[in-house]
Design an enzyme around this catalytic site. Structure first.
Site, PDB file in Angstrom:
ATOM      1  N   ARG A  59       0.809  -1.228   0.000  1.00 11.48           N
ATOM      2  CA  ARG A  59       0.000   0.000   0.000  1.00 11.48           C
ATOM      3  C   ARG A  59       0.839   1.273   0.000  1.00 11.48           C
ATOM      4  NH1 ARG A  59      -3.116  -4.054   2.002  1.00 11.48           N
ATOM      5  NH2 ARG A  59      -1.069  -4.747   2.632  1.00 11.48           N
ATOM      6  N   THR A  60       1.748   1.382   0.956  1.00 15.47           N
ATOM      7  CA  THR A  60       2.435   2.668   1.165  1.00 15.47           C
ATOM      8  C   THR A  60       3.303   3.031  -0.035  1.00 15.47           C
ATOM      9  OG1 THR A  60       2.495   2.033   3.495  1.00 15.47           O
ATOM     10  CG2 THR A  60       3.758   3.986   2.862  1.00 15.47           C
ATOM     11  N   LYS A  87      25.211  -5.193  -2.278  1.00 17.88           N
ATOM     12  CA  LYS A  87      26.678  -5.344  -2.370  1.00 17.88           C
ATOM     13  C   LYS A  87      27.355  -4.723  -1.154  1.00 17.88           C
ATOM     14  CE  LYS A  87      26.400  -4.550  -7.352  1.00 17.88           C
ATOM     15  NZ  LYS A  87      26.682  -3.497  -8.358  1.00 17.88           N
ATOM     16  N   ARG A 109      11.283   3.799   4.078  1.00 16.74           N
ATOM     17  CA  ARG A 109      10.837   2.857   5.122  1.00 16.74           C
ATOM     18  C   ARG A 109      12.029   1.991   5.507  1.00 16.74           C
ATOM     19  NH1 ARG A 109       5.608  -1.069   4.744  1.00 16.74           N
ATOM     20  NH2 ARG A 109       4.626   0.904   5.307  1.00 16.74           N
ATOM     21  N   HIS A 137       4.520   5.684  11.821  1.00 19.43           N
ATOM     22  CA  HIS A 137       4.092   5.511  10.427  1.00 19.43           C
ATOM     23  C   HIS A 137       3.119   6.673  10.177  1.00 19.43           C
ATOM     24  CE1 HIS A 137       2.894   3.938   6.675  1.00 19.43           C
ATOM     25  NE2 HIS A 137       2.597   2.687   6.998  1.00 19.43           N
TER      26      HIS A 137
HETATM   27  N1   CP Z   1      -0.372  -0.202   5.970  1.00 16.43           N
HETATM   28  C1   CP Z   1       0.824  -0.412   5.396  1.00 16.43           C
HETATM   29  O1   CP Z   1       1.840   0.225   5.742  1.00 16.43           O
HETATM   30  O2   CP Z   1       0.802  -1.347   4.404  1.00 16.43           O
HETATM   31  P1   CP Z   1       2.055  -1.773   3.512  1.00 16.43           P
HETATM   32  O3   CP Z   1       3.039  -2.460   4.420  1.00 16.43           O
HETATM   33  O4   CP Z   1       1.502  -2.680   2.447  1.00 16.43           O
HETATM   34  O5   CP Z   1       2.664  -0.533   2.947  1.00 16.43           O
END
Ligand code: CP
Length: 313
Positions: A59-60, A87, A109, A137
């Site tokens: 999603r993100t 590497k 992330r 998040h």
């Molecule tokens: N909610 C969320 O962060 O989903 P993803 O890990 O798929 O990005």
């Protein structure tokens, strides 16, 4: 009002209510763009952004990428699994290498808490935290708040239960920081082994009984059981967890009749949420994903120079 004076978006904790409202308000016209036949506006033409995900995401990452494209930014994803990270290239060298290609903004992330903050200190690019370990998040909380406000008309004073693996959840933390700024009554519920010891210092009430936590709430945000972060032995088995904490149709009856059910995804159906609830009329789980695109469009637009007036006029 713009977000230009804020170089980075690293967490909800240090944001003002006004900043949060600006992003949520700007996401409203952005959602209209997503619904059009031609989903493209020139707002960020000439800007370049890169997504760098050291942890998996559906999603993100995808929603940041499409959000940038809808606004006409040039968007690139660094596929970490096939990059020179494999590497042994350091995070610092990876960031510098990306920066000198001319990108304006990086979305990152990483499994380690504080990584986005480290990156932000070491680059001139704007940085958005797409999840750092168990810390924050922020864009998930923004899309959750948007989804709740859209359905309920306000966030003010709502009773919100956040259920499940609070200990490992950056989603829970960002939601707590955000919803507190709007006067919500926040309850967290889960097994004692998945509850941070000092969680009540964040102004929430903790429950080990899910039924008690759900009593009369307006919103239930169900968290994913994060098998990848868990030491063994935090709960006896997934079956045991489901018996005590899975959101089922029966348990949903404890909440208000018009309760909203949220889940950040990906879901473990039959563990933290039953399919009947996930696919039921109270669920806004699919709308959360759409709203994630709108909220990320708003954020990219505001951080890379736009003001809300430009998109609404
Ligand atoms: N909610 C969320 O962060 O989903 P993803 O890990 O798929 O990005």
């Amino acid at each position: 009002m713009k977000l230009e004076q804020r170089k980075d978006l690293l967490g909800i904790r240090d944001m003002s209510r006004e900043e949060l409202e600006l992003i949520l308000d700007t996401a409203i016209p952005m959602k209209d763009i997503i619904k059009r036949d031609v989903k493209k506006v020139p707002a960020l033409r000439g800007k370049a952004m890169v997504t760098v995900f050291y942890e998996n995401s559906t999603r993100t990452r995808t929603s940041f990428e499409i959000a940038g494209k809808y606004l006409s930014a040039d968007t690139v994803n660094l596929a970490v699994a096939t990059s020179s990270v494999q590497k042994g290239e350091s995070l610092r060298d990876t960031i510098k290498t990306i920066e000198v290609m001319g990108f304006d903004l990086m979305v990152i992330r990483h499994a380690m808490t504080g990584t986005a903050h480290y990156v932000a200190r070491n680059t001139n690019m704007r940085v958005i935290n797409a999840g750092d370990g168990t810390n924050e998040h922020p864009t998930q909380a923004l899309l959750d708040m948007y989804s709740i406000r859209e359905k309920k008309g306000t966030l003010e004073g709502l009773k919100v239960a956040i259920v499940g693996d609070i200990l490992h959840s950056r989603v829970a933390r960002s939601n707590i920081y955000g919803l507190s700024k709007f006067g919500c009554e926040i309850r967290v519920a889960g097994p004692s082994t998945l509850m941070p010891p000092e969680i009540e210092k964040l102004g929430v009430k903790s429950y080990y009984s899910l039924d008690q936590a759900l009593d009369g709430v307006d919103v239930i945000n169900v968290l994913r059981i994060q098998k990848e972060r868990q030491q063994s032995g935090l709960f006896p088995s997934l079956d045991e967890y489901a018996n005590l904490y899975m959101l089922s149709p029966d348990r949903l009856l404890r909440a208000k009749d018009d309760v909203l059910v949220l889940h950040p995804g990906p879901m473990n159906r039959g563990v933290e949420i039953s399919s009947q609830v996930a696919d039921g009329v109270q669920s806004v789980i699919n709308e959360q994903v759409t709203n994630g695109v709108a909220v990320r469009m708003a954020l990219l637009f505001l951080m890379m120079g736009g003001s809300r007036d430009e998109i609404t006029n």
